[in-house]
Design a protein around this motif. Sequence first.
Motif, PDB file in Angstrom:
ATOM      1  N   VAL A 218       0.869  -1.177   0.000  1.00  0.00           N
ATOM      2  CA  VAL A 218       0.000   0.000   0.000  1.00  0.00           C
ATOM      3  C   VAL A 218       0.906   1.227   0.000  1.00  0.00           C
ATOM      4  CG1 VAL A 218      -1.780   1.319   1.193  1.00  0.00           C
ATOM      5  CG2 VAL A 218      -1.846  -1.183   1.234  1.00  0.00           C
ATOM      6  N   MET A 219       0.786   2.036  -1.047  1.00  0.00           N
ATOM      7  CA  MET A 219       1.568   3.265  -1.141  1.00  0.00           C
ATOM      8  C   MET A 219       0.678   4.467  -0.849  1.00  0.00           C
ATOM      9  SD  MET A 219       4.033   2.629  -4.452  1.00  0.00           S
ATOM     10  CE  MET A 219       2.684   2.569  -5.627  1.00  0.00           C
ATOM     11  N   GLN A 220       1.291   5.483  -0.282  1.00  0.00           N
ATOM     12  CA  GLN A 220       0.576   6.728  -0.001  1.00  0.00           C
ATOM     13  C   GLN A 220       1.127   7.838  -0.881  1.00  0.00           C
ATOM     14  OE1 GLN A 220      -0.587   8.365   4.113  1.00  0.00           O
ATOM     15  NE2 GLN A 220       1.314   9.454   3.669  1.00  0.00           N
ATOM     16  N   VAL A 221       0.226   8.589  -1.500  1.00  0.00           N
ATOM     17  CA  VAL A 221       0.602   9.755  -2.293  1.00  0.00           C
ATOM     18  C   VAL A 221       0.020  10.978  -1.594  1.00  0.00           C
ATOM     19  CG1 VAL A 221       0.551  10.848  -4.563  1.00  0.00           C
ATOM     20  CG2 VAL A 221       0.464   8.343  -4.388  1.00  0.00           C
ATOM     21  N   GLU A 222       0.882  11.891  -1.164  1.00  0.00           N
ATOM     22  CA  GLU A 222       0.392  13.073  -0.454  1.00  0.00           C
ATOM     23  C   GLU A 222       1.198  14.302  -0.866  1.00  0.00           C
ATOM     24  OE1 GLU A 222       0.872  12.943   3.744  1.00  0.00           O
ATOM     25  OE2 GLU A 222       2.987  12.385   3.681  1.00  0.00           O
ATOM     26  N   LYS A 223       0.561  15.448  -0.732  1.00  0.00           N
ATOM     27  CA  LYS A 223       1.246  16.693  -1.044  1.00  0.00           C
ATOM     28  C   LYS A 223       2.303  16.988   0.010  1.00  0.00           C
ATOM     29  CE  LYS A 223      -2.490  18.947  -3.597  1.00  0.00           C
ATOM     30  NZ  LYS A 223      -3.382  20.144  -3.665  1.00  0.00           N
ATOM     31  N   VAL A 230       4.303  19.760  -4.946  1.00  0.00           N
ATOM     32  CA  VAL A 230       5.086  18.525  -4.946  1.00  0.00           C
ATOM     33  C   VAL A 230       4.276  17.415  -4.277  1.00  0.00           C
ATOM     34  CG1 VAL A 230       7.151  17.388  -4.030  1.00  0.00           C
ATOM     35  CG2 VAL A 230       7.299  19.708  -4.964  1.00  0.00           C
ATOM     36  N   SER A 231       4.248  16.247  -4.905  1.00  0.00           N
ATOM     37  CA  SER A 231       3.598  15.068  -4.325  1.00  0.00           C
ATOM     38  C   SER A 231       4.656  14.054  -3.921  1.00  0.00           C
ATOM     39  CB  SER A 231       2.631  14.440  -5.330  1.00  0.00           C
ATOM     40  OG  SER A 231       1.543  15.305  -5.592  1.00  0.00           O
ATOM     41  N   PRO A 245      11.266   7.114   0.071  1.00  0.00           N
ATOM     42  CA  PRO A 245      10.237   7.963  -0.546  1.00  0.00           C
ATOM     43  C   PRO A 245      10.817   8.835  -1.651  1.00  0.00           C
ATOM     44  CG  PRO A 245      10.052   8.018   1.843  1.00  0.00           C
ATOM     45  CD  PRO A 245      11.336   7.300   1.534  1.00  0.00           C
ATOM     46  N   PHE A 246       9.992   9.107  -2.663  1.00  0.00           N
ATOM     47  CA  PHE A 246      10.422  10.013  -3.736  1.00  0.00           C
ATOM     48  C   PHE A 246       9.309  11.020  -3.993  1.00  0.00           C
ATOM     49  CE2 PHE A 246       8.225   6.583  -5.976  1.00  0.00           C
ATOM     50  CZ  PHE A 246       7.477   7.247  -6.941  1.00  0.00           C
ATOM     51  N   ALA A 247       9.628  12.073  -4.719  1.00  0.00           N
ATOM     52  CA  ALA A 247       8.663  13.148  -4.960  1.00  0.00           C
ATOM     53  C   ALA A 247       8.632  13.509  -6.440  1.00  0.00           C
ATOM     54  CB  ALA A 247       9.028  14.377  -4.125  1.00  0.00           C
ATOM     55  N   ASP A 252       5.309  21.877 -16.986  1.00  0.00           N
ATOM     56  CA  ASP A 252       4.527  22.760 -17.862  1.00  0.00           C
ATOM     57  C   ASP A 252       3.805  22.008 -18.968  1.00  0.00           C
ATOM     58  OD1 ASP A 252       5.352  24.903 -16.361  1.00  0.00           O
ATOM     59  OD2 ASP A 252       7.037  25.413 -17.678  1.00  0.00           O
ATOM     60  N   ASP A 253       4.242  20.773 -19.248  1.00  0.00           N
ATOM     61  CA  ASP A 253       3.576  19.949 -20.257  1.00  0.00           C
ATOM     62  C   ASP A 253       2.527  19.031 -19.644  1.00  0.00           C
ATOM     63  OD1 ASP A 253       5.097  20.973 -22.386  1.00  0.00           O
ATOM     64  OD2 ASP A 253       6.767  19.618 -21.892  1.00  0.00           O
ATOM     65  N   ALA A 254       2.170  19.300 -18.390  1.00  0.00           N
ATOM     66  CA  ALA A 254       1.166  18.507 -17.659  1.00  0.00           C
ATOM     67  C   ALA A 254       1.585  17.048 -17.512  1.00  0.00           C
ATOM     68  CB  ALA A 254      -0.199  18.598 -18.346  1.00  0.00           C
ATOM     69  N   MET A 255       2.904  16.849 -17.328  1.00  0.00           N
ATOM     70  CA  MET A 255       3.444  15.507 -17.148  1.00  0.00           C
ATOM     71  C   MET A 255       4.161  15.427 -15.800  1.00  0.00           C
ATOM     72  SD  MET A 255       2.563  14.055 -19.970  1.00  0.00           S
ATOM     73  CE  MET A 255       3.570  12.620 -20.256  1.00  0.00           C
ATOM     74  N   PRO A 256       4.088  14.278 -15.127  1.00  0.00           N
ATOM     75  CA  PRO A 256       4.805  14.142 -13.850  1.00  0.00           C
ATOM     76  C   PRO A 256       6.304  14.008 -14.079  1.00  0.00           C
ATOM     77  CG  PRO A 256       3.778  12.050 -14.446  1.00  0.00           C
ATOM     78  CD  PRO A 256       3.330  13.054 -15.465  1.00  0.00           C
ATOM     79  N   GLU A 257       7.093  14.713 -13.283  1.00  0.00           N
ATOM     80  CA  GLU A 257       8.541  14.606 -13.374  1.00  0.00           C
ATOM     81  C   GLU A 257       9.129  14.566 -11.974  1.00  0.00           C
ATOM     82  OE1 GLU A 257       9.993  17.991 -15.501  1.00  0.00           O
ATOM     83  OE2 GLU A 257       9.792  19.344 -13.779  1.00  0.00           O
ATOM     84  N   LEU A 258      10.240  13.827 -11.824  1.00  0.00           N
ATOM     85  CA  LEU A 258      10.880  13.681 -10.519  1.00  0.00           C
ATOM     86  C   LEU A 258      11.396  15.013  -9.995  1.00  0.00           C
ATOM     87  CD1 LEU A 258      13.018  10.411 -10.685  1.00  0.00           C
ATOM     88  CD2 LEU A 258      11.166  10.910  -9.082  1.00  0.00           C
ATOM     89  N   VAL A 259      11.317  15.184  -8.680  1.00  0.00           N
ATOM     90  CA  VAL A 259      11.946  16.321  -8.017  1.00  0.00           C
ATOM     91  C   VAL A 259      13.351  15.884  -7.632  1.00  0.00           C
ATOM     92  CG1 VAL A 259      11.885  17.862  -6.028  1.00  0.00           C
ATOM     93  CG2 VAL A 259       9.746  17.175  -7.148  1.00  0.00           C
TER      94      VAL A 259
END
Length: 356
Positions: A218-223, A230-231, A245-247, A252-259
């Motif tokens: 079970v993974m949790q996704v939170e702000k 950042v999530s 954990p990673f974020a 700007d292209d509405a795509m998820p990218e790593l922090v």
Amino acid sequence: MENNVKEISHDVAVSLWKKAMLSVETECERQPEVIMVKGVCIATLGNFSASTGKAKSKKTFNLSAIVAAALCDHPVLCYTASFPENKGNILYVDTEQSTYHCQKVMKRILRLAGLPEDKDCSRLQFLALRKNTPEERLAIIDVAIRNTEHLGLVIIDGVRDLIHDINSPAESSRVISKLMQWTDEYQLHLHTILHQNKSDDNARGHVGTELNNKAETVMQVEKDKADSSVSVVEAVHIRSMDFEPFAFRINDDAMPELVAGYTPSAASVGRPKKEPFDPYREIPAQIHINVLERVFAASPSYDYDGFCHALQDAYLEEGVKINYNKAVSVVTFLRNKRMVLQDDKRKYIANPEAHY
């Protein structure tokens, strides 16, 4: 009243009993590891996993990355996938969004995987089931799984819409049993999404409790608390070792990218926070059953306060000490499980047709 227990004939029970027998003399194959986070396994064939999080925490963006990783041979965010050749197809089921928004998710997955977003991928089947009833959704998913060859990954966004009452023990048990049946019978991995309560970080309803107890991961996704753009993704329950954990953020292209360079927040000073008391998780089923037999053998009915005190005494005789506040939680639990009812005078009585 929930009482839809299906009777199993003696012959069927004997057949199931023999099929369930294990032997140390028979070699059992280890389930293939198919999805990893930073080299840590979070998903194997024959099991299911889940993502939880508050509304707007970007759970579906994270899910898009998981599916994209399963479609390609390179990492997406921190996910990598390795499915057997005969398990390369994916079924994605969305129960919440319109067809327009479902198509946006589908295009995002293809783009993350490096595939043309204006051409259907033969390995990805996407179903939009917002307009259907819970019974229809279950039936459609069942038919799709049975009729899709080489199926290795099933996504259900979200499992709450497969039942009418999120707090129904019977409905929750049935749908989780269905997830386990599909994954075991067809040797695939299934990942689903469930929202968290607004007031805490627990997955919603009785189905959330069942998910936490039965899921492989079970993974949790939170702000992120310091930056809402950042999530953060972390493991809440995992049978394997924890992953770091990673974020990610939405570019700007509405795509998820790593922090890049994200580090988890330091643990708070002092004693760790204790999770709320959970009678389902912390007290074995047989003790609950024994306590109710003991309580209602002494009296056929109780008012609220008397019932709480009687429970305290009965659990103590079973070796479990609970204070009055915990007894209040137990009463709520027993009512939700429909192990106790209230009569016309609001007195607590045993449910003769109850099942745990």
